[in-house]
Design a protein around this motif. Structure first.
Motif, PDB file in Angstrom:
ATOM      1  N   MET A 129       0.831  -1.202   0.000  1.00 47.55           N
ATOM      2  CA  MET A 129       0.000   0.000   0.000  1.00 47.55           C
ATOM      3  C   MET A 129       0.866   1.253   0.000  1.00 47.55           C
ATOM      4  SD  MET A 129      -3.331   0.345  -0.118  1.00 47.55           S
ATOM      5  CE  MET A 129      -4.101  -1.005   0.777  1.00 47.55           C
ATOM      6  N   ALA A 130       1.948   1.229   0.762  1.00 51.70           N
ATOM      7  CA  ALA A 130       2.852   2.380   0.801  1.00 51.70           C
ATOM      8  C   ALA A 130       3.514   2.600  -0.551  1.00 51.70           C
ATOM      9  CB  ALA A 130       3.907   2.176   1.882  1.00 51.70           C
ATOM     10  N   ASP A 131       3.824   1.505  -1.256  1.00 58.89           N
ATOM     11  CA  ASP A 131       4.428   1.619  -2.588  1.00 58.89           C
ATOM     12  C   ASP A 131       3.477   2.290  -3.583  1.00 58.89           C
ATOM     13  OD1 ASP A 131       6.709   0.373  -1.681  1.00 58.89           O
ATOM     14  OD2 ASP A 131       6.224  -1.584  -2.551  1.00 58.89           O
ATOM     15  N   LEU A 132       2.175   2.147  -3.350  1.00 59.94           N
ATOM     16  CA  LEU A 132       1.178   2.642  -4.293  1.00 59.94           C
ATOM     17  C   LEU A 132       0.664   4.041  -3.972  1.00 59.94           C
ATOM     18  CD1 LEU A 132      -1.003  -0.578  -4.729  1.00 59.94           C
ATOM     19  CD2 LEU A 132       0.610   0.369  -6.392  1.00 59.94           C
ATOM     20  N   THR A 133       1.053   4.581  -2.819  1.00 57.01           N
ATOM     21  CA  THR A 133       0.472   5.846  -2.380  1.00 57.01           C
ATOM     22  C   THR A 133       1.562   6.833  -1.969  1.00 57.01           C
ATOM     23  OG1 THR A 133       0.305   5.123  -0.071  1.00 57.01           O
ATOM     24  CG2 THR A 133      -1.576   4.670  -1.501  1.00 57.01           C
ATOM     25  N   ASP A 134       1.126   8.062  -1.701  1.00 59.11           N
ATOM     26  CA  ASP A 134       2.009   9.061  -1.128  1.00 59.11           C
ATOM     27  C   ASP A 134       2.056   8.901   0.381  1.00 59.11           C
ATOM     28  OD1 ASP A 134       2.453  10.177  -3.638  1.00 59.11           O
ATOM     29  OD2 ASP A 134       0.660  11.450  -3.459  1.00 59.11           O
ATOM     30  N   GLU A 135       3.076   9.459   0.984  1.00 57.27           N
ATOM     31  CA  GLU A 135       3.272   9.288   2.425  1.00 57.27           C
ATOM     32  C   GLU A 135       2.132   9.875   3.252  1.00 57.27           C
ATOM     33  OE1 GLU A 135       7.031  10.802   3.588  1.00 57.27           O
ATOM     34  OE2 GLU A 135       8.190   9.335   2.436  1.00 57.27           O
ATOM     35  N   ASP A 136       1.447  10.889   2.715  1.00 59.23           N
ATOM     36  CA  ASP A 136       0.401  11.549   3.501  1.00 59.23           C
ATOM     37  C   ASP A 136      -0.951  10.853   3.395  1.00 59.23           C
ATOM     38  OD1 ASP A 136       0.086  12.175   0.848  1.00 59.23           O
ATOM     39  OD2 ASP A 136      -0.490  14.272   1.201  1.00 59.23           O
ATOM     40  N   HIS A 137      -1.003   9.739   2.668  1.00 58.89           N
ATOM     41  CA  HIS A 137      -2.258   8.999   2.571  1.00 58.89           C
ATOM     42  C   HIS A 137      -2.457   8.118   3.808  1.00 58.89           C
ATOM     43  CE1 HIS A 137      -2.319   9.371  -2.114  1.00 58.89           C
ATOM     44  NE2 HIS A 137      -2.794  10.426  -1.523  1.00 58.89           N
ATOM     45  N   PRO A 138      -3.719   7.865   4.187  1.00 60.60           N
ATOM     46  CA  PRO A 138      -4.008   7.103   5.417  1.00 60.60           C
ATOM     47  C   PRO A 138      -3.784   5.597   5.216  1.00 60.60           C
ATOM     48  CG  PRO A 138      -6.050   7.675   4.302  1.00 60.60           C
ATOM     49  CD  PRO A 138      -4.951   8.351   3.531  1.00 60.60           C
TER      50      PRO A 138
END
Length: 216
Positions: free
Chosen positions: A52-61
């Motif tokens: 999930m972290a690989d697919l999103t920006d750091e500020d996403h929940p």
């Protein structure tokens, strides 16, 4: 004795439709546009938080999205439009290995233990695996922790162990653990990725893989 470790998603079972649908549901839950199907499949094999972290920006929940993914995946299991079939020849290969007194078979997967148990129950694979390593108790691929734990549980040496998988994460994990990595081409990463990450050999179907394992 030897140990044959299998990845699950993209290697033993074709779970891509479930994974993509659940990922789309997770992103939509928090109001974010889902990644493309290709992008989602590119992270299959990673543990869920890391994927999930690989697919999103750091500020996403991330935590909220992980929880939404798990909820969505659980609901999809009761939907007849979605399922996780074994690849052709997978069951026959597992049954052949089970009859080989010199072979132990294990799992090294980015799935949760609950998800892996569901696959085992769905396909009647109870008792097939001497060791099952999941995301619940191991660092994410390509960290070699899953392999090291499998070796410790079974008492088999790295020199007598192979890992069979469909992603670069699998092949890099094998290299990091100093075991042989065998790549399969029917999964979610391209042949070029498998080769670049250290696959010792590539197989296009389970019949080829089974012949190699019998000969080995």
């Amino acid at each position: 004795m030897r140990l044959v470790l299998f990845d699950c998603d993209g290697t033993l079972v074709d779970s891509q439709h479930m994974i993509v649908a659940a990922m789309n549901g997770a992103f939509e839950t928090v109001g974010i546009e889902p990644p493309s199907r290709t992008r989602t499949l590119s992270i299959v094999g990673r543990s869920l938080h890391e994927a999930m972290a690989d697919l999103t920006d750091e500020d996403h929940p991330i935590e909220e999205m992980v929880a939404a993914y798990k909820k969505s995946f659980f609901k999809l299991r009761s939907n007849t439009d979605y399922h996780e079939p074994l690849y052709d020849g997978a069951l026959e290969c597992l049954e052949m290995l089970a009859k080989d007194d010199r072979t132990l078979v294990g799992i090294a997967t980015g799935k949760s233990r609950r998800g892996m148990d569901a696959i085992i129950k769905l396909h009647g694979l109870e008792g097939q695996f001497a060791t099952i390593q999941t995301a619940d108790n191991s660092p994410s691929k390509p960290n070699p922790g899953m392999v090291f734990q499998a070796l410790e549980e079974t008492g088999i040496s790295a020199q007598e162990t192979v890992l069979i998988g469909d992603t670069s994460f699998d092949m890099t994990m094998a290299a990091n653990a100093n075991i042989v990595g065998l790549g399969v081409t029917w999964g979610y990463h391209d042949v070029s990725e498998l080769t670049a990450s250290g696959a010792t050999m590539l197989f296009d179907n389970f019949a080829q893989l089974q012949s190699h394992l019998v000969a080995g």
